[in-house]
Write a protein that holds these residues in place. Structure first.
Motif, mmCIF file in Angstrom:
data_model
loop_
_atom_site.group_PDB
_atom_site.id
_atom_site.type_symbol
_atom_site.label_atom_id
_atom_site.label_comp_id
_atom_site.label_asym_id
_atom_site.label_seq_id
_atom_site.Cartn_x
_atom_site.Cartn_y
_atom_site.Cartn_z
ATOM 1 N N SER A 33 0.838 -1.201 0.000
ATOM 2 C CA SER A 33 0.000 0.000 0.000
ATOM 3 C C SER A 33 0.873 1.252 0.000
ATOM 4 N N THR A 56 -5.803 -1.165 0.488
ATOM 5 C CA THR A 56 -6.793 -2.244 0.615
ATOM 6 C C THR A 56 -8.217 -1.700 0.580
ATOM 7 N N ASP A 57 -8.357 -0.408 0.872
ATOM 8 C CA ASP A 57 -9.707 0.176 0.865
ATOM 9 C C ASP A 57 -10.217 0.484 -0.546
ATOM 10 N N ASN A 58 -9.300 0.594 -1.481
ATOM 11 C CA ASN A 58 -9.743 0.905 -2.850
ATOM 12 C C ASN A 58 -10.489 -0.288 -3.446
ATOM 13 N N GLU A 59 -11.599 0.022 -4.076
ATOM 14 C CA GLU A 59 -12.430 -1.071 -4.591
ATOM 15 C C GLU A 59 -11.908 -1.633 -5.917
ATOM 16 N N SER A 60 -11.336 -0.745 -6.708
ATOM 17 C CA SER A 60 -10.992 -1.163 -8.064
ATOM 18 C C SER A 60 -9.817 -2.140 -8.073
ATOM 19 N N LEU A 61 -10.004 -3.199 -8.833
ATOM 20 C CA LEU A 61 -8.927 -4.182 -8.977
ATOM 21 C C LEU A 61 -8.111 -3.920 -10.238
ATOM 22 N N LYS A 79 -11.710 3.536 -15.695
ATOM 23 C CA LYS A 79 -11.730 2.586 -14.606
ATOM 24 C C LYS A 79 -10.566 2.840 -13.660
ATOM 25 N N GLY A 80 -10.856 3.060 -12.403
ATOM 26 C CA GLY A 80 -9.816 3.184 -11.402
ATOM 27 C C GLY A 80 -9.114 4.519 -11.383
ATOM 28 N N LYS A 91 -6.386 4.917 -8.537
ATOM 29 C CA LYS A 91 -6.532 4.199 -7.266
ATOM 30 C C LYS A 91 -6.830 2.735 -7.558
ATOM 31 N N ASN A 93 -6.863 -1.360 -5.642
ATOM 32 C CA ASN A 93 -6.729 -2.214 -4.474
ATOM 33 C C ASN A 93 -5.353 -2.899 -4.495
ATOM 34 N N GLY A 96 -5.062 -5.580 -6.808
ATOM 35 C CA GLY A 96 -5.335 -5.264 -8.206
ATOM 36 C C GLY A 96 -4.087 -5.036 -9.039
#
Lengths: 238, 307
Positions: A33, A56-61, A79-80, A91, A93, A96
């Motif tokens: 991170s 780890t809080d970011n949703e996008s992979l 995307k992202g 951003k 994950n 990701g």
């Protein structure tokens, strides 16, 4: 009648993980991170930069980073990405991937990135030397025989792209092929169909270079391209 | 009681109708945006033939009035869906699905479009039939100043008129036949359009694009919503969606109803012209009536007391 073709797709004969052009991409996973700075080079000249926030809080992979748009200041990657007006911040994950690609122009990009808080240390990721976990993928359109090399070393393998013919049904390319570079010496020849994807999983210090060799009769179909055409209907439309 | 009665035969009425018919021609174009495609027409036509059949119920029926196409061009512009490659899954996880996907790269920089252009002149046989009733109108010459007497109007050629129009009760257009070659023409036009679109590409690229769009002709047919019956599709598109048939029957109805009268009678009716110092002799027509019978067109008139 109009059709502005993306001519780079038709003309390309070399595909290089360390000099990205259209049809190819490189993916890298940032496993720690933090904020990373990505320097974008075109033809070995630094053109622009962006940031990647890994958490780890970011949703996008997946953060799809389109390098020609980034250089021109156009945010074509939705995307992202976020929308900083000056420097793009993507951003993703920690699980990701950042995916670097080109969708306009002649390309020849590579990227180097480092952990922002450790400036001065060596680059964490350099797309000219792919390491374990890094991916290089591409979609080959032109049928024919290609030579696959790692950097400037001897050929690793041959790659043959078979032509497809218009059929009654719509052609959907088969699933992409995965190739482990650590295993590639066992493969005499890799076969693909036109527009079928191929993904190379790097081993260590790899730079995948694929050169078009020939379009012999076996793989080639169709006529020589015509440079220009006049038709009565087009002339009428002016 | 009428002072004058004039009767004309069906043959005479036929000749009068022919005069109206020969004055008629149309040159029109229109196009409509249907979303995935645009279509339009350019037409010019005139009328020929037409058998007048007078009826006992004070009407006439005209049959077999042929539409003679001087120009019948149909065209359509079709947006081909953007063609992109790539986009395949790189990493998929169980229960999650694809977590890393390759970018899509599009082959065309803009949405490509193709155009088809069909010259259908001579390939469509169609005719009009109609029924109409007499419509007698008294038309005050619009250029005539109020209060102008009949003699001044005579001198200025501004006499009023009785005009007999035939007012359509109905007008039908019948499409009898599209030539058998219409289907082939359309297929060839589509082939040529695709070929023109991709002509500059090497064969392998054309084949790939055709394979992915594949087959392109079917794709275009789908966009244009062409079913198995090309005749019916063309008739629907031209006639209903583009309103060509409405245009034709409306134009014919308007022509007969108030543009070209079957008969014009000057009021007051000229009997003798100027002769030396003598003024012309004219009869005021006070009432005029027209009736169609099976055999004759009968006109009755009453002479007015003053001019």
């Amino acid at each position: 009648m109009s059709a502005k073709i993306n001519r780079h797709l038709i003309k390309q004969t070399r595909f290089d993980s360390g000099s990205l052009t259209q049809l190819g991409f490189v993916a890298h996973q940032y496993k720690t991170s933090g904020r990373y700075k990505v320097d974008v080079y075109r033809e070995n000249e630094l053109r622009t930069s962006c940031y990647i926030d890994v958490d780890t809080d970011n949703e996008s992979l997946q953060a799809s980073i389109e390098l020609s748009g980034l250089e021109l200041g156009i945010n074509t990657s939705k995307k992202g990405s976020c929308c900083d007006s000056n420097v793009k911040i993507y951003k993703i994950n920690r699980e990701g991937y950042a995916l670097f690609y080109v969708n306009k122009g002649a390309g020849k990009y590579h990227v180097k990135s480092y952990y922002l808080e450790s400036r001065g240390e060596s680059y964490l990721f350099d797309s000219t030397t792919l390491n374990k976990g890094d991916l290089f993928g591409l979609t080959l359109l032109r049928p024919g025989r290609y030579q696959l090399r790692d950097g400037n070393s001897n050929p690793l393998s041959s790659l043959v792209v078979e032509a497809v013919k218009p059929l009654e049904k719509k052609y959907v390319p088969p699933e992409a092929i995965n190739v482990e570079l650590s295993e590639i010496h066992k493969m005499k020849e890799i076969s693909l169909l036109q527009a079928q994807g191929i993904i190379f999983n790097a081993k260590s210090d790899n730079r995948v270079i694929i050169d078009f060799e020939d379009d012999d009769e076996k793989h080639q179909c169709g006529d020589r391209p015509i440079a220009a055409r006049w038709t009565k209907s087009n002339a009428k439309r002016g | 009681m009428a002072h004058l009665t004039i009767a004309t035969s069906e043959t005479a009425v036929q000749k009068l109708f022919n005069g109206i018919r020969d004055n008629f021609s149309i040159d029109e174009s229109d196009s409509v945006d249907f979303g995935p495609f645009t279509a339009g027409y350019e037409v010019a036509f005139h009328l020929e033939g037409g058998d007048v059949d007078m009826q006992a119920d004070n009407s006439i029926v005209v049959k077999e009035l042929d539409i003679k196409w001087d120009k019948l061009r149909f065209y359509a512009g079709i947006d081909i869906p953007e063609l992109c490659i790539g986009g395949f899954c790189i990493i998929a996880l169980p229960f999650v699905g694809c977590v890393l996907r390759a970018p899509e790269i599009c082959i065309f920089e803009d949405d490509p479009d193709i155009g088809i252009d069909l010259d259908l002149n001579g390939l469509l046989t169609s005719e009009i039939s109609l029924a109409a009733k007499p419509d007698l109108q008294y038309v005050v010459n619009p250029a005539r100043p109020a209060g102008m007497n009949w003699l001044d109007a005579e001198d200025a050629n501004l006499a009023n008129m009785w005009k007999l129009f035939i007012d359509p009760e109905w007008v039908d257009i019948d499409i009898f036949d599209w030539s058998d070659i219409v289907g082939d023409l359309l297929e060839n036009a589509l082939d040529n359009a695709i070929d023109d679109l991709l002509f500059f590409l090497p064969g392998w690229a054309k084949d790939l694009i055709s394979a992915i769009l594949g087959p392109v002709i079917d794709l275009v047919r789908g966009i244009l919503d062409i079913g198995d019956d090309i005749d019916e599709w063309l008739s629907d598109l031209l006639g209903v969606s583009l309103g060509l048939f409405d245009l034709i029957i409306t134009a014919v109805a308007d022509l007969l109803a108030d543009q070209f009268p079957l008969i014009e009678i000057e009021d007051p009716f000229p009997i003798l012209p100027y002769q030396g110092s003598l003024i012309p002799v004219k009869l005021p027509i006070e009432d005029l009536d027209v009736t169609f019978t099976e055999d004759e067109l009968v006109i009755t008139a009453s002479i007015g007391e003053t001019l």
